[in-house]
Design a protein around this motif. Structure first.
Motif, PDB file in Angstrom:
ATOM      1  N   MET A   1       0.846  -1.180   0.000  1.00 21.89           N
ATOM      2  CA  MET A   1       0.000   0.000   0.000  1.00 21.89           C
ATOM      3  C   MET A   1       0.892   1.245   0.000  1.00 21.89           C
ATOM      4  SD  MET A   1      -2.913   0.861   2.776  1.00 21.89           S
ATOM      5  CE  MET A   1      -4.348   1.651   2.156  1.00 21.89           C
ATOM      6  N   TYR A   2       0.536   2.266  -0.756  1.00 22.74           N
ATOM      7  CA  TYR A   2       1.381   3.439  -0.911  1.00 22.74           C
ATOM      8  C   TYR A   2       1.569   4.210   0.385  1.00 22.74           C
ATOM      9  CZ  TYR A   2      -2.629   6.570  -0.806  1.00 22.74           C
ATOM     10  OH  TYR A   2      -3.718   7.275  -0.420  1.00 22.74           O
ATOM     11  N   ILE A   3       0.585   4.215   1.282  1.00 25.75           N
ATOM     12  CA  ILE A   3       0.734   4.946   2.541  1.00 25.75           C
ATOM     13  C   ILE A   3       1.807   4.282   3.386  1.00 25.75           C
ATOM     14  CG2 ILE A   3      -0.432   5.572   4.689  1.00 25.75           C
ATOM     15  CD1 ILE A   3      -2.934   6.124   3.069  1.00 25.75           C
ATOM     16  N   GLU A   4       1.911   2.966   3.339  1.00 22.21           N
ATOM     17  CA  GLU A   4       2.970   2.258   4.061  1.00 22.21           C
ATOM     18  C   GLU A   4       4.340   2.710   3.569  1.00 22.21           C
ATOM     19  OE1 GLU A   4       2.364  -1.954   3.815  1.00 22.21           O
ATOM     20  OE2 GLU A   4       0.325  -1.776   4.603  1.00 22.21           O
ATOM     21  N   PHE A   5       4.460   2.986   2.265  1.00 21.16           N
ATOM     22  CA  PHE A   5       5.723   3.479   1.726  1.00 21.16           C
ATOM     23  C   PHE A   5       6.071   4.822   2.366  1.00 21.16           C
ATOM     24  CE2 PHE A   5       7.895   6.276  -1.264  1.00 21.16           C
ATOM     25  CZ  PHE A   5       9.050   5.558  -1.473  1.00 21.16           C
ATOM     26  N   PHE A   6       5.102   5.743   2.459  1.00 24.98           N
ATOM     27  CA  PHE A   6       5.355   7.042   3.073  1.00 24.98           C
ATOM     28  C   PHE A   6       5.691   6.889   4.556  1.00 24.98           C
ATOM     29  CE2 PHE A   6       2.573   8.752  -0.445  1.00 24.98           C
ATOM     30  CZ  PHE A   6       3.621   9.319  -1.140  1.00 24.98           C
ATOM     31  N   VAL A   7       5.034   5.955   5.226  1.00 21.33           N
ATOM     32  CA  VAL A   7       5.339   5.703   6.637  1.00 21.33           C
ATOM     33  C   VAL A   7       6.779   5.232   6.771  1.00 21.33           C
ATOM     34  CG1 VAL A   7       4.815   4.232   8.628  1.00 21.33           C
ATOM     35  CG2 VAL A   7       2.951   5.250   7.322  1.00 21.33           C
ATOM     36  N   ASN A   8       7.200   4.298   5.911  1.00 27.97           N
ATOM     37  CA  ASN A   8       8.563   3.768   5.965  1.00 27.97           C
ATOM     38  C   ASN A   8       9.608   4.837   5.663  1.00 27.97           C
ATOM     39  OD1 ASN A   8       7.867   1.176   6.691  1.00 27.97           O
ATOM     40  ND2 ASN A   8       7.722   0.467   4.583  1.00 27.97           N
ATOM     41  N   VAL A   9       9.402   5.603   4.618  1.00 29.22           N
ATOM     42  CA  VAL A   9      10.393   6.608   4.236  1.00 29.22           C
ATOM     43  C   VAL A   9      10.497   7.694   5.290  1.00 29.22           C
ATOM     44  CG1 VAL A   9      10.944   8.439   2.579  1.00 29.22           C
ATOM     45  CG2 VAL A   9      10.277   6.194   1.765  1.00 29.22           C
ATOM     46  N   THR A  10       9.383   8.163   5.777  1.00 28.56           N
ATOM     47  CA  THR A  10       9.408   9.303   6.708  1.00 28.56           C
ATOM     48  C   THR A  10       9.676   8.900   8.153  1.00 28.56           C
ATOM     49  OG1 THR A  10       7.000   9.253   6.957  1.00 28.56           O
ATOM     50  CG2 THR A  10       7.914  10.711   5.255  1.00 28.56           C
ATOM     51  N   SER A  11       9.938   7.624   8.418  1.00 29.18           N
ATOM     52  CA  SER A  11      10.266   7.227   9.783  1.00 29.18           C
ATOM     53  C   SER A  11      11.631   7.770  10.203  1.00 29.18           C
ATOM     54  CB  SER A  11      10.218   5.707   9.943  1.00 29.18           C
ATOM     55  OG  SER A  11      11.222   5.098   9.182  1.00 29.18           O
ATOM     56  N   LYS A  12      12.434   8.172   9.280  1.00 24.89           N
ATOM     57  CA  LYS A  12      13.689   8.875   9.563  1.00 24.89           C
ATOM     58  C   LYS A  12      13.550  10.292   9.026  1.00 24.89           C
ATOM     59  CE  LYS A  12      15.758   5.298  11.246  1.00 24.89           C
ATOM     60  NZ  LYS A  12      15.917   5.155  12.676  1.00 24.89           N
ATOM     61  N   ALA A  13      13.823  11.264   9.881  1.00 29.96           N
ATOM     62  CA  ALA A  13      13.519  12.669   9.594  1.00 29.96           C
ATOM     63  C   ALA A  13      14.177  13.210   8.329  1.00 29.96           C
ATOM     64  CB  ALA A  13      13.911  13.550  10.788  1.00 29.96           C
ATOM     65  N   TRP A  14      15.373  12.766   8.016  1.00 31.26           N
ATOM     66  CA  TRP A  14      16.108  13.385   6.911  1.00 31.26           C
ATOM     67  C   TRP A  14      16.022  12.595   5.615  1.00 31.26           C
ATOM     68  CZ3 TRP A  14      17.319  18.230   7.512  1.00 31.26           C
ATOM     69  CH2 TRP A  14      17.398  18.728   8.806  1.00 31.26           C
ATOM     70  N   ALA A  15      15.248  11.530   5.587  1.00 30.97           N
ATOM     71  CA  ALA A  15      15.164  10.704   4.382  1.00 30.97           C
ATOM     72  C   ALA A  15      14.586  11.485   3.202  1.00 30.97           C
ATOM     73  CB  ALA A  15      14.349   9.452   4.651  1.00 30.97           C
ATOM     74  N   LEU A  16      13.496  12.190   3.418  1.00 27.76           N
ATOM     75  CA  LEU A  16      12.864  12.947   2.338  1.00 27.76           C
ATOM     76  C   LEU A  16      13.780  14.062   1.811  1.00 27.76           C
ATOM     77  CD1 LEU A  16      10.049  12.471   1.091  1.00 27.76           C
ATOM     78  CD2 LEU A  16       9.268  14.445   2.391  1.00 27.76           C
ATOM     79  N   PRO A  17      14.410  14.887   2.690  1.00 24.98           N
ATOM     80  CA  PRO A  17      15.330  15.900   2.170  1.00 24.98           C
ATOM     81  C   PRO A  17      16.538  15.321   1.433  1.00 24.98           C
ATOM     82  CG  PRO A  17      14.685  16.455   4.411  1.00 24.98           C
ATOM     83  CD  PRO A  17      14.144  15.090   4.120  1.00 24.98           C
ATOM     84  N   ILE A  18      17.024  14.154   1.872  1.00 29.04           N
ATOM     85  CA  ILE A  18      18.155  13.524   1.187  1.00 29.04           C
ATOM     86  C   ILE A  18      17.735  13.105  -0.224  1.00 29.04           C
ATOM     87  CG2 ILE A  18      19.625  11.462   1.131  1.00 29.04           C
ATOM     88  CD1 ILE A  18      19.742  11.693   4.241  1.00 29.04           C
ATOM     89  N   LEU A  19      16.585  12.443  -0.337  1.00 27.98           N
ATOM     90  CA  LEU A  19      16.096  12.033  -1.662  1.00 27.98           C
ATOM     91  C   LEU A  19      15.877  13.248  -2.556  1.00 27.98           C
ATOM     92  CD1 LEU A  19      13.531   9.239  -0.712  1.00 27.98           C
ATOM     93  CD2 LEU A  19      15.723   8.943  -1.886  1.00 27.98           C
TER      94      LEU A  19
END
Length: 182
Positions: A1-19
């Motif tokens: 499920m796509y929301i699980e992907f967002f939960v996984n990625v954003t579980s670390k604060a800097w993952a989104l800014p790094i990507l």
């Protein structure tokens, strides 16, 4: 499920800014990414390891020193980084701290249509009532989420909808549903 992907990625604060930084063309070396994101070394290292575990990043073989490795996006990571860059570019500098919080993006992804508290909670299986409540309150204080009360219902129930920056982030994540369900 796509929301699980967002939960996984954003579980670390800097993952989104790094990507987002990698998508923007910032070289995949530690020093340049640290400067671009503003993360601490410890948080940065944890986020990088997390992204590698998710299969979004990999060490670039043959490049970089063993103590200063270079990283590159995987194929799935390139698509994810494009989404991260779109999301990151919507919010302003002062809103970046809200975007780095663990539940902000998953809650916004579940608000494609206005919903009640329990509807949002059902779509985010691992969230606690307290975490959801705090997330909604913090987004409401920044005008990312609007809370209105349906007085026709018995008992009256609040309805949450994404607005302004939160609404734009919802629009970005909406077309990605099919991408994330692969």
């Amino acid at each position: 499920m796509y929301i699980e992907f967002f939960v996984n990625v954003t579980s670390k604060a800097w993952a989104l800014p790094i990507l987002s930084s990698l998508h923007a063309g910032i070289p995949g070396r530690q020093a340049t990414l640290l400067t671009a994101t503003g993360a601490s070394r410890t948080s940065f290292a944890q986020s990088m390891e997390h992204l590698i575990e998710l299969g979004l990043l990999e060490r670039n073989p043959g490049h970089g020193h063993p103590l200063r490795p270079e990283f590159r996006l995987t194929e799935f990571g390139k698509e994810s980084a494009a989404i991260a860059h779109k999301i990151n570019s919507v919010s302003q500098g002062e809103d970046q701290d809200l975007l780095r919080r663990a539940w902000t993006l998953p809650v916004l992804a579940s608000l494609h249509t206005p919903g009640h508290f329990n509807d949002i909670r059902r779509s985010l299986l691992t969230i606690t009532d307290r975490a959801l409540s705090q997330s909604l309150k913090s987004m409401e204080s920044r005008n990312w989420v609007h809370r209105s009360v349906n007085v026709d219902a018995r008992p009256p129930r609040p309805i949450y909808s994404a607005i302004n920056t939160g609404g734009r982030i919802c629009q970005i994540t909406a077309p990605e549903i099919s991408f994330m369900q692969r």
